[in-house]
Write a protein that holds these residues in place. Structure first.
Motif, PDB file in Angstrom:
ATOM      1  N   ALA A 123       0.828  -1.198   0.000  1.00 55.01           N
ATOM      2  CA  ALA A 123       0.000   0.000   0.000  1.00 55.01           C
ATOM      3  C   ALA A 123       0.868   1.255   0.000  1.00 55.01           C
ATOM      4  CB  ALA A 123      -0.927   0.016   1.215  1.00 55.01           C
ATOM      5  N   ILE A 124       0.361   2.281  -0.656  1.00 51.74           N
ATOM      6  CA  ILE A 124       0.940   3.617  -0.585  1.00 51.74           C
ATOM      7  C   ILE A 124       0.281   4.351   0.576  1.00 51.74           C
ATOM      8  CG2 ILE A 124       1.131   5.844  -1.748  1.00 51.74           C
ATOM      9  CD1 ILE A 124       2.883   3.837  -3.042  1.00 51.74           C
ATOM     10  N   ILE A 125       1.072   5.050   1.391  1.00 48.86           N
ATOM     11  CA  ILE A 125       0.490   5.877   2.457  1.00 48.86           C
ATOM     12  C   ILE A 125       0.339   7.293   1.919  1.00 48.86           C
ATOM     13  CG2 ILE A 125       0.876   6.897   4.734  1.00 48.86           C
ATOM     14  CD1 ILE A 125       1.990   4.317   5.683  1.00 48.86           C
ATOM     15  N   GLU A 126      -0.925   7.719   1.749  1.00 52.35           N
ATOM     16  CA  GLU A 126      -1.221   9.043   1.220  1.00 52.35           C
ATOM     17  C   GLU A 126      -1.395  10.089   2.316  1.00 52.35           C
ATOM     18  OE1 GLU A 126      -4.640   8.434  -1.256  1.00 52.35           O
ATOM     19  OE2 GLU A 126      -3.446   7.651  -2.930  1.00 52.35           O
ATOM     20  N   HIS A 127      -1.310   9.668   3.568  1.00 55.26           N
ATOM     21  CA  HIS A 127      -1.402  10.582   4.708  1.00 55.26           C
ATOM     22  C   HIS A 127      -0.031  11.246   4.883  1.00 55.26           C
ATOM     23  CE1 HIS A 127      -2.809  11.111   9.182  1.00 55.26           C
ATOM     24  NE2 HIS A 127      -2.484  12.243   8.594  1.00 55.26           N
ATOM     25  N   SER A 128       0.194  12.329   4.124  1.00 54.23           N
ATOM     26  CA  SER A 128       1.533  12.902   3.987  1.00 54.23           C
ATOM     27  C   SER A 128       2.082  13.459   5.295  1.00 54.23           C
ATOM     28  CB  SER A 128       1.533  13.989   2.906  1.00 54.23           C
ATOM     29  OG  SER A 128       0.577  14.989   3.199  1.00 54.23           O
ATOM     30  N   ASP A 129       1.244  14.077   6.124  1.00 56.82           N
ATOM     31  CA  ASP A 129       1.720  14.618   7.405  1.00 56.82           C
ATOM     32  C   ASP A 129       2.242  13.502   8.304  1.00 56.82           C
ATOM     33  OD1 ASP A 129       1.048  17.139   6.607  1.00 56.82           O
ATOM     34  OD2 ASP A 129      -0.830  17.240   7.716  1.00 56.82           O
ATOM     35  N   TRP A 130       1.484  12.430   8.389  1.00 55.01           N
ATOM     36  CA  TRP A 130       1.906  11.302   9.219  1.00 55.01           C
ATOM     37  C   TRP A 130       3.193  10.686   8.677  1.00 55.01           C
ATOM     38  CZ3 TRP A 130       3.208   6.245   8.827  1.00 55.01           C
ATOM     39  CH2 TRP A 130       3.261   5.506  10.018  1.00 55.01           C
TER      40      TRP A 130
END
Length: 290
Positions: A226-233
């Protein structure tokens, strides 16, 4: 950004270079494009490794990102004459809009791989290659998505280097390629789309950039990338603002498609929209970014 020359790599050193227009309106799109090019490259390598029944996994590790023209340098493990994605990337010339287009591409690759296998002592006695069309569709869709971030006249190239930073080979990518098909409608074995929470164990994180993570669902037992799109996290994790322990789990909001392959459910195209919580080994929950 880190600048790294002459990296130590146990595999092959590959550079992806984006020569972008100066003073472009949305410079952040270059970094989104780079993330998708890296993911597409890795996914195509995995499709080829599976097709030729390779006895290794195809993995990319981001080593550095250079300034100027944006250059990502990767150490690629499980790379050889058959799993090298360059051959398939050269075939991405025309638009793919339906299952017939995709099937033609898959057949073309199977013929190319079969010829190379007969010429290679390591693969000569293995069964004929078979391309997984679902994984191929998601890989080339990712490549198409990366192309959409570019402006006219911007160029992308691949360069293989040795550990002394000498160029071994190079390839200009076709930035005009487009995948316009609807994958869920292409395949009759599409089951459903999941859009909700999942509790996952981390098998393989991504410590640099926004390439794929390997996760395992606590509820279904399925493993998926999976790609993590939650950029801040992701930025705070990679900057070690907080630490995720080796045995910690993540509660996430994830979107993915479920297909039935050989009678078993397979998760494809997973994207983590938000990391909700880190759950440590004793079950203590830490809420983040509220």
């Amino acid at each position: 950004m880190n600048e790294n020359v002459g990296i130590e790599c146990a595999g092959n050193v590959i550079e992806i270079r984006i020569d972008h227009n100066p003073h472009r309106v949305n410079p952040e799109n270059i970094f989104y494009a780079m993330g998708d090019y890296i993911s597409a490259y890795e996914n195509i390598g995995r499709v080829l490794a599976e097709a030729v029944h390779a006895d290794f996994s195809f993995e990319c590790e981001l080593e550095s990102v250079r300034k100027g023209s944006i250059i990502a340098k990767m150490c690629v493990k499980g790379f050889d004459i058959l799993t090298n994605p360059d051959g398939l990337l050269k075939s991405l010339v025309y638009e793919i809009s339906n299952i017939d287009n995709l099937s033609n591409l898959a057949h073309q690759e199977e013929v190319r791989l079969s010829k190379k296998m007969t010429e290679n002592e390591r693969y000569r006695n293995r069964i004929e290659p078979t391309i997984n069309k679902i994984d191929l569709a998601f890989a080339v869709e990712k490549f198409s998505k990366a192309n959409l971030y570019l402006e006219p006249n911007e160029k992308v190239s691949l360069c293989e280097k040795d550990n002394d930073d000498n160029e071994v080979s190079s390839l200009d990518l076709n930035t005009n390629f487009r995948f316009t098909g609807n994958i869920s409608k292409m395949f009759s074995n599409f089951k459903h789309r999941h859009d909700g929470a999942d509790l996952v164990d981390i098998i393989k994180p991504c410590n640099y950039g926004n390439s794929t993570w390997m996760l395992k669902s606590r509820s279904t037992g399925h493993k998926y990338s999976a790609i993590i799109e939650h950029s801040d996290w992701l930025a705070k994790y990679q900057d070690e603002v907080f630490i995720v322990g080796a045995k910690a789990s993540l509660k996430i909001h994830v979107v993915y498609d479920v297909f039935v392959v050989d009678g078993k459910e397979k998760i494809k195209n997973a994207r983590v929209k938000k990391v909700l919580e880190i759950i440590d080994t004793i079950g203590v929950q830490n809420e983040l970014l509220r």
